[in-house]
Write a protein that holds these residues in place. Structure first.
Motif, PDB file in Angstrom:
ATOM      1  N   GLU A 160       0.846  -1.183   0.000  1.00  0.00           N
ATOM      2  CA  GLU A 160       0.000   0.000   0.000  1.00  0.00           C
ATOM      3  C   GLU A 160       0.891   1.245   0.000  1.00  0.00           C
ATOM      4  OE1 GLU A 160      -2.718  -0.087   3.203  1.00  0.00           O
ATOM      5  OE2 GLU A 160      -3.704  -1.941   2.549  1.00  0.00           O
ATOM      6  N   LEU A 161       0.674   2.122  -0.954  1.00  0.00           N
ATOM      7  CA  LEU A 161       1.450   3.353  -1.040  1.00  0.00           C
ATOM      8  C   LEU A 161       0.795   4.439  -0.201  1.00  0.00           C
ATOM      9  CD1 LEU A 161       2.394   3.541  -4.820  1.00  0.00           C
ATOM     10  CD2 LEU A 161       3.914   3.037  -2.910  1.00  0.00           C
ATOM     11  N   ASP A 162       1.615   5.193   0.503  1.00  0.00           N
ATOM     12  CA  ASP A 162       1.157   6.346   1.271  1.00  0.00           C
ATOM     13  C   ASP A 162       1.109   7.538   0.318  1.00  0.00           C
ATOM     14  OD1 ASP A 162       0.829   8.555   2.864  1.00  0.00           O
ATOM     15  OD2 ASP A 162       2.300   7.963   4.362  1.00  0.00           O
ATOM     16  N   LEU A 163      -0.108   8.043   0.030  1.00  0.00           N
ATOM     17  CA  LEU A 163      -0.227   9.148  -0.918  1.00  0.00           C
ATOM     18  C   LEU A 163       0.481  10.404  -0.429  1.00  0.00           C
ATOM     19  CD1 LEU A 163      -3.897   8.917  -2.257  1.00  0.00           C
ATOM     20  CD2 LEU A 163      -1.770   8.467  -3.489  1.00  0.00           C
ATOM     21  N   GLY A 164       0.535  10.585   0.878  1.00  0.00           N
ATOM     22  CA  GLY A 164       1.259  11.734   1.414  1.00  0.00           C
ATOM     23  C   GLY A 164       2.736  11.650   1.087  1.00  0.00           C
ATOM     24  N   ALA A 165       3.290  10.436   1.145  1.00  0.00           N
ATOM     25  CA  ALA A 165       4.698  10.249   0.808  1.00  0.00           C
ATOM     26  C   ALA A 165       4.921  10.429  -0.688  1.00  0.00           C
ATOM     27  CB  ALA A 165       5.140   8.852   1.256  1.00  0.00           C
ATOM     28  N   VAL A 166       3.989   9.910  -1.493  1.00  0.00           N
ATOM     29  CA  VAL A 166       4.089  10.073  -2.948  1.00  0.00           C
ATOM     30  C   VAL A 166       4.025  11.556  -3.308  1.00  0.00           C
ATOM     31  CG1 VAL A 166       2.995   9.582  -5.163  1.00  0.00           C
ATOM     32  CG2 VAL A 166       3.109   7.806  -3.406  1.00  0.00           C
ATOM     33  N   ARG A 167       3.142  12.292  -2.651  1.00  0.00           N
ATOM     34  CA  ARG A 167       3.017  13.728  -2.916  1.00  0.00           C
ATOM     35  C   ARG A 167       4.303  14.465  -2.524  1.00  0.00           C
ATOM     36  NH1 ARG A 167      -1.695  16.344  -3.881  1.00  0.00           N
ATOM     37  NH2 ARG A 167      -2.919  14.618  -3.012  1.00  0.00           N
ATOM     38  N   ALA A 168       4.914  14.051  -1.430  1.00  0.00           N
ATOM     39  CA  ALA A 168       6.172  14.670  -0.997  1.00  0.00           C
ATOM     40  C   ALA A 168       7.275  14.408  -2.015  1.00  0.00           C
ATOM     41  CB  ALA A 168       6.566  14.130   0.375  1.00  0.00           C
ATOM     42  N   PHE A 169       7.350  13.182  -2.523  1.00  0.00           N
ATOM     43  CA  PHE A 169       8.364  12.861  -3.537  1.00  0.00           C
ATOM     44  C   PHE A 169       8.184  13.713  -4.788  1.00  0.00           C
ATOM     45  CE2 PHE A 169       8.894  10.360  -7.497  1.00  0.00           C
ATOM     46  CZ  PHE A 169      10.285  10.449  -7.596  1.00  0.00           C
ATOM     47  N   VAL A 170       6.943  13.850  -5.277  1.00  0.00           N
ATOM     48  CA  VAL A 170       6.675  14.653  -6.472  1.00  0.00           C
ATOM     49  C   VAL A 170       7.068  16.111  -6.236  1.00  0.00           C
ATOM     50  CG1 VAL A 170       4.856  15.548  -7.980  1.00  0.00           C
ATOM     51  CG2 VAL A 170       4.851  13.138  -7.320  1.00  0.00           C
ATOM     52  N   ALA A 171       6.752  16.620  -5.059  1.00  0.00           N
ATOM     53  CA  ALA A 171       7.076  18.016  -4.751  1.00  0.00           C
ATOM     54  C   ALA A 171       8.581  18.243  -4.760  1.00  0.00           C
ATOM     55  CB  ALA A 171       6.484  18.404  -3.398  1.00  0.00           C
ATOM     56  N   VAL A 172       9.362  17.338  -4.145  1.00  0.00           N
ATOM     57  CA  VAL A 172      10.811  17.497  -4.123  1.00  0.00           C
ATOM     58  C   VAL A 172      11.393  17.329  -5.524  1.00  0.00           C
ATOM     59  CG1 VAL A 172      12.985  16.546  -3.256  1.00  0.00           C
ATOM     60  CG2 VAL A 172      11.020  16.763  -1.720  1.00  0.00           C
ATOM     61  N   ALA A 173      10.886  16.343  -6.277  1.00  0.00           N
ATOM     62  CA  ALA A 173      11.389  16.103  -7.632  1.00  0.00           C
ATOM     63  C   ALA A 173      11.156  17.324  -8.520  1.00  0.00           C
ATOM     64  CB  ALA A 173      10.708  14.874  -8.222  1.00  0.00           C
ATOM     65  N   GLU A 174      10.064  18.046  -8.309  1.00  0.00           N
ATOM     66  CA  GLU A 174       9.747  19.211  -9.136  1.00  0.00           C
ATOM     67  C   GLU A 174      10.438  20.479  -8.637  1.00  0.00           C
ATOM     68  OE1 GLU A 174       5.336  17.778 -10.718  1.00  0.00           O
ATOM     69  OE2 GLU A 174       5.492  19.321  -9.155  1.00  0.00           O
ATOM     70  N   ASP A 175      10.520  20.642  -7.295  1.00  0.00           N
ATOM     71  CA  ASP A 175      11.094  21.865  -6.730  1.00  0.00           C
ATOM     72  C   ASP A 175      12.593  21.771  -6.492  1.00  0.00           C
ATOM     73  OD1 ASP A 175       8.568  22.914  -6.748  1.00  0.00           O
ATOM     74  OD2 ASP A 175       8.173  22.509  -4.631  1.00  0.00           O
ATOM     75  N   ARG A 176      13.130  20.530  -6.438  1.00  0.00           N
ATOM     76  CA  ARG A 176      14.563  20.262  -6.272  1.00  0.00           C
ATOM     77  C   ARG A 176      15.061  20.489  -4.851  1.00  0.00           C
ATOM     78  NH1 ARG A 176      15.471  16.921 -10.361  1.00  0.00           N
ATOM     79  NH2 ARG A 176      15.160  17.883 -12.394  1.00  0.00           N
ATOM     80  N   TYR A 177      14.294  21.115  -4.003  1.00  0.00           N
ATOM     81  CA  TYR A 177      14.726  21.372  -2.635  1.00  0.00           C
ATOM     82  C   TYR A 177      13.666  20.904  -1.653  1.00  0.00           C
ATOM     83  CZ  TYR A 177      18.345  24.335  -4.674  1.00  0.00           C
ATOM     84  OH  TYR A 177      19.418  24.779  -5.405  1.00  0.00           O
ATOM     85  N   PHE A 178      14.152  20.255  -0.565  1.00  0.00           N
ATOM     86  CA  PHE A 178      13.241  19.768   0.457  1.00  0.00           C
ATOM     87  C   PHE A 178      12.509  20.938   1.131  1.00  0.00           C
ATOM     88  CE2 PHE A 178      15.492  16.015  -0.396  1.00  0.00           C
ATOM     89  CZ  PHE A 178      14.894  14.928   0.248  1.00  0.00           C
TER      90      PHE A 178
END
Length: 311
Positions: free
Chosen positions: A2-20
């Motif tokens: 089961e994937l945690d959508l909150g974690a998936v959303r965090a990954f997408v945000a970092v991948a797009e913004d480049r900074y945590f």
């Protein structure tokens, strides 16, 4: 798994913004929370998704492969939430103007169906629209044909036109006026000076019956229009039979006949819309519509086919 959508959303945000830190601001959480979510996601997947560099975080090869799927997951989840929220909100209907016949149609619908409504009025400068705005669930417009299969349409109402004249006008004592009697007269229409649903209609009707159009202005609104007509005996105006016209002691409203010009209102909606009250509105409009009668009524040629058949 089961994937945690909150974690998936965090990954997408970092991948797009480049900074945590930037991703944390976007998602309105702490940077530590972002790091924990991505670490858990990487542990669940068993792969490393991001690598830290001087220029910020960058997706690894596995991260790049997962990114498109992650975006799709987030998009699908957001759409599901929006649909459910949309089903609980009021039905948003564009009626064009609160003085128009379309407002009466909505009032009748609300009387028959206790539906929560939100009325939208863009104003009388509206250009002809082939589809309803995305911000509403349904819209009334002069649109007798629709070529986009994603847009639904039913004829809604053919509103008879009335003559609006001052009491000093030679026709003011008549109970009804035939269209042939308007030949050579001048209709004062400052609101037709720019393109709109209404201007197009009258600019087709008037020449068909020998009526001159005077668009000189400026257009100060309906009340001023009525005041001017009350003082003249050589200019005429037009209004819809169900339009709410401010009362004036020196202005009369007379039905037009042989033939009666009718303004074509249709109801438009996007077929993908799943608001639970939309089918009720569509059926209400469909059931109350009286089709175009070519023997008694007048429509521009382009409107006749779409308004003649039973909806």
């Amino acid at each position: 798994m089961e994937l945690d959508l909150g974690a998936v959303r965090a990954f997408v945000a970092v991948a797009e913004d480049r900074y945590f830190g930037e991703a944390a601001i976007r998602l309105e959480v702490s940077q530590q929370a972002i790091s924990k979510r991505i670490a858990k996601l990487e542990a669940d997947l068993g792969v490393r998704l991001l690598s830290r560099t001087r220029g910020g975080a960058e997706p690894t090869e596995d991260g790049e492969e997962f990114l498109n799927h992650a975006r799709a997951l987030i998009s699908l989840a957001d759409q599901a939430v929006e649909r459910l929220q949309g089903r609980r909100r009021p039905l948003r209907v564009d009626v064009l103007g609160t003085r128009l016949a379309t407002m009466e149609l909505i009032r009748a619908f609300h009387a028959d169906h206790d539906v929560e409504l939100e009325i939208v009025t863009p104003g009388l400068g509206t250009e002809r629209r082939p589809m309803p705005p995305e911000s509403v669930d349904a819209a009334f417009a002069r649109a007798s044909t629709v070529t986009d299969p994603a847009i639904g349409r039913v004829p809604a109402y053919l509103e008879p036109a009335h003559l609006l004249i001052g009491r000093r006008h030679p026709l003011a004592r008549r109970r009804r006026v035939e269209m042939a009697e308007l030949d050579g007269l001048t209709a004062w229409m400052p609101y037709s000076a720019r393109a709109s649903e209404w201007a197009d209609f009258w600019q087709e009707l008037c020449p068909a019956f020998g009526i001159h159009i005077d668009t000189s202005g400026p257009n100060f609104g309906l009340n001023h229009h009525i005041d001017v007509l009350s003082e003249t005996k050589d200019r005429i105006g037009f209004v819809g039979a169900k339009m709410h016209v401010p009362w004036h002691p020196d202005v009369v409203q007379i039905p037009l006949v042989e033939p009666t010009p009718v303004y074509p209102f249709s109801l438009l909606w996007r077929r993908e819309n799943r608001h639970p009250s939309l089918p009720l509105l569509i059926e209400h409009v469909r059931a109350g519509y009286a089709p175009f009668d070519a023997d008694r009524q007048w429509l521009p040629v382009a409107d006749r086919a779409g308004m003649s058949i039973e909806p």
